[in-house]
Design a protein around this motif. Sequence first.
Motif, PDB file in Angstrom:
ATOM      1  N   ALA A 180       0.832  -1.203   0.000  1.00  0.00           N
ATOM      2  CA  ALA A 180       0.000   0.000   0.000  1.00  0.00           C
ATOM      3  C   ALA A 180       0.868   1.255   0.000  1.00  0.00           C
ATOM      4  O   ALA A 180       0.514   2.272  -0.616  1.00  0.00           O
ATOM      5  CB  ALA A 180      -0.933  -0.012   1.209  1.00  0.00           C
ATOM      6  N   ARG A 181       2.011   1.197   0.676  1.00  0.00           N
ATOM      7  CA  ARG A 181       2.908   2.358   0.692  1.00  0.00           C
ATOM      8  C   ARG A 181       3.433   2.662  -0.709  1.00  0.00           C
ATOM      9  O   ARG A 181       3.564   3.832  -1.100  1.00  0.00           O
ATOM     10  CB  ARG A 181       4.075   2.116   1.651  1.00  0.00           C
ATOM     11  N   GLU A 182       3.739   1.631  -1.456  1.00  0.00           N
ATOM     12  CA  GLU A 182       4.223   1.834  -2.815  1.00  0.00           C
ATOM     13  C   GLU A 182       3.126   2.399  -3.716  1.00  0.00           C
ATOM     14  O   GLU A 182       3.376   3.266  -4.555  1.00  0.00           O
ATOM     15  CB  GLU A 182       4.765   0.523  -3.372  1.00  0.00           C
ATOM     16  N   VAL A 183       1.899   1.913  -3.502  1.00  0.00           N
ATOM     17  CA  VAL A 183       0.774   2.450  -4.273  1.00  0.00           C
ATOM     18  C   VAL A 183       0.573   3.923  -3.923  1.00  0.00           C
ATOM     19  O   VAL A 183       0.381   4.778  -4.795  1.00  0.00           O
ATOM     20  CB  VAL A 183      -0.513   1.651  -4.006  1.00  0.00           C
ATOM     21  N   GLU A 184       0.631   4.219  -2.636  1.00  0.00           N
ATOM     22  CA  GLU A 184       0.421   5.591  -2.185  1.00  0.00           C
ATOM     23  C   GLU A 184       1.510   6.528  -2.705  1.00  0.00           C
ATOM     24  O   GLU A 184       1.232   7.662  -3.121  1.00  0.00           O
ATOM     25  CB  GLU A 184       0.382   5.626  -0.663  1.00  0.00           C
ATOM     26  N   TRP A 206      -4.780   1.365  13.988  1.00  0.00           N
ATOM     27  CA  TRP A 206      -4.514   1.576  12.566  1.00  0.00           C
ATOM     28  C   TRP A 206      -4.838   3.017  12.169  1.00  0.00           C
ATOM     29  O   TRP A 206      -5.914   3.521  12.425  1.00  0.00           O
ATOM     30  CB  TRP A 206      -5.358   0.621  11.729  1.00  0.00           C
ATOM     31  N   ASN A 207      -3.914   3.670  11.517  1.00  0.00           N
ATOM     32  CA  ASN A 207      -4.135   5.005  10.958  1.00  0.00           C
ATOM     33  C   ASN A 207      -3.980   4.912   9.448  1.00  0.00           C
ATOM     34  O   ASN A 207      -2.965   5.318   8.876  1.00  0.00           O
ATOM     35  CB  ASN A 207      -3.143   6.003  11.567  1.00  0.00           C
ATOM     36  N   TRP A 208      -4.964   4.328   8.816  1.00  0.00           N
ATOM     37  CA  TRP A 208      -4.860   4.024   7.398  1.00  0.00           C
ATOM     38  C   TRP A 208      -5.162   5.239   6.538  1.00  0.00           C
ATOM     39  O   TRP A 208      -6.099   5.997   6.797  1.00  0.00           O
ATOM     40  CB  TRP A 208      -5.837   2.907   7.036  1.00  0.00           C
ATOM     41  N   SER A 209      -4.386   5.389   5.477  1.00  0.00           N
ATOM     42  CA  SER A 209      -4.670   6.404   4.468  1.00  0.00           C
ATOM     43  C   SER A 209      -5.810   5.907   3.583  1.00  0.00           C
ATOM     44  O   SER A 209      -6.202   4.730   3.624  1.00  0.00           O
ATOM     45  CB  SER A 209      -3.431   6.642   3.609  1.00  0.00           C
ATOM     46  N   ASP A 210      -6.333   6.799   2.748  1.00  0.00           N
ATOM     47  CA  ASP A 210      -7.390   6.395   1.826  1.00  0.00           C
ATOM     48  C   ASP A 210      -6.899   5.344   0.842  1.00  0.00           C
ATOM     49  O   ASP A 210      -7.650   4.445   0.447  1.00  0.00           O
ATOM     50  CB  ASP A 210      -7.931   7.610   1.070  1.00  0.00           C
ATOM     51  N   VAL A 211      -5.638   5.435   0.446  1.00  0.00           N
ATOM     52  CA  VAL A 211      -5.096   4.428  -0.478  1.00  0.00           C
ATOM     53  C   VAL A 211      -5.057   3.059   0.189  1.00  0.00           C
ATOM     54  O   VAL A 211      -5.434   2.044  -0.412  1.00  0.00           O
ATOM     55  CB  VAL A 211      -3.691   4.839  -0.970  1.00  0.00           C
ATOM     56  N   LYS A 212      -4.611   3.015   1.437  1.00  0.00           N
ATOM     57  CA  LYS A 212      -4.596   1.736   2.156  1.00  0.00           C
ATOM     58  C   LYS A 212      -6.017   1.200   2.315  1.00  0.00           C
ATOM     59  O   LYS A 212      -6.266  -0.009   2.152  1.00  0.00           O
ATOM     60  CB  LYS A 212      -3.931   1.918   3.531  1.00  0.00           C
ATOM     61  N   LYS A 213      -6.969   2.054   2.634  1.00  0.00           N
ATOM     62  CA  LYS A 213      -8.360   1.615   2.751  1.00  0.00           C
ATOM     63  C   LYS A 213      -8.876   1.084   1.425  1.00  0.00           C
ATOM     64  O   LYS A 213      -9.618   0.094   1.383  1.00  0.00           O
ATOM     65  CB  LYS A 213      -9.239   2.766   3.239  1.00  0.00           C
ATOM     66  N   ALA A 214      -8.476   1.732   0.319  1.00  0.00           N
ATOM     67  CA  ALA A 214      -8.887   1.243  -0.994  1.00  0.00           C
ATOM     68  C   ALA A 214      -8.294  -0.138  -1.265  1.00  0.00           C
ATOM     69  O   ALA A 214      -8.983  -1.036  -1.781  1.00  0.00           O
ATOM     70  CB  ALA A 214      -8.457   2.229  -2.073  1.00  0.00           C
TER      71      ALA A 214
END
Length: 407
Positions: free
Chosen positions: A141-145, A161-169
Amino acid sequence: MEEITARTARRAALAAQGFSRRPPAAVSAAHVARVAERLGVVQIDSVNVLCRSHYLPFFSRLGPYDTALVDRAAHRAPRKLVEYWAHEASYVPVATHRLLRWRMDRAADDAWGGVRAVAAERPDLLEAVEGFVAAHGPVTAREVEAALAPGALRRTDHWGWNWSDVKKACEHLFFAGRLSAAARTPQFERRYDLTERVLPPAVRDLPVPAVDDAVRELVRTAARATGVATGASLRDYFRLKPAPARRAVAELVEAGELEPVRVRGWAAHRPAYRWAGTPAPRVRARALLSPFDPLIWHRERTAELFGVTVRLEFYVPRDQRVHGYYVTPFLLGEDIVARVDLKSDRTARALRVESAWAEPGAPGETAEELAAALRSAAGWLGLDDVVVAGVGDLAGALANAVARTGH
């Protein structure tokens, strides 16, 4: 309806879980695969104070083994295991993935709040994430973000968990079965790829069963893995809804695959079921149990089977813990006789026993047997020593026993 003793039910459960078998002299990939097939599901958790939790159920049943065998089964083609939300986040045999397709199809309603919200509010992000994974996967997810939203802000106010929107996606696409975990990084991050590239073709191309057929097969798997269990425990194994699970149980009873039994001492209002043909041999186990082990993960069942209450105390505030942080019950023979709070001190190369507690009625050989089990675990983990802290009513005797076992 046949009535059986609680001891018979316990022996059946231990046999179904593989504790009646002698550990092999040398553990192979085939042994690991057989344990995974027998259990049906192995829970994953990120807590790494002792080791990653999914390695422990194999150690408990096989003894010391190379954990790379599990990694290879889950992370390299042709895979024997695949990750999905089965019990919780879990490894399941690859053929089980299609039995959970109905859960994937309900992601828009059944995934948790933040993941559902991103899917509903930002379908464009889901499309972009899936497209990036298709072009570049496996990726974290970090690479995608970093590619799609390098300046995105990440919440830091939540304790977990403090997930970004990309991680949630990514997680929504994982829940929906469009992405799978091709591997995990050393930091335990999922490496996402398209599910069609993760599943072996022979499994990927199988037809998806109807929901009722899939649920029945999941209950069948749970029944084989538990030996004797209540309806609640059968449901809990794959976290099934009550109504479809009850239908599946009734169908398996009608087919003669499940046998209703009364277990002496178990609550009369909680009917139990035995998987037909399950043996109930005497068991001579000696095993440290992950708190996520399928033998004990359903707490009501653990109380019924062993007469002990087990809880995950790392979710409990420190001043309210009874036995410690990462508490592993100790199975000796057919009984849970003790529990120890364990930590791998990788700097000092020692297995630390932060506390040790005996269960009421624990036999006199508990400390010696536990010391031997801890020495074995330390060697398996690549640690040179076992160090016992002076906490718990078993700590003194265990420290003496550990000292007698030497290095």
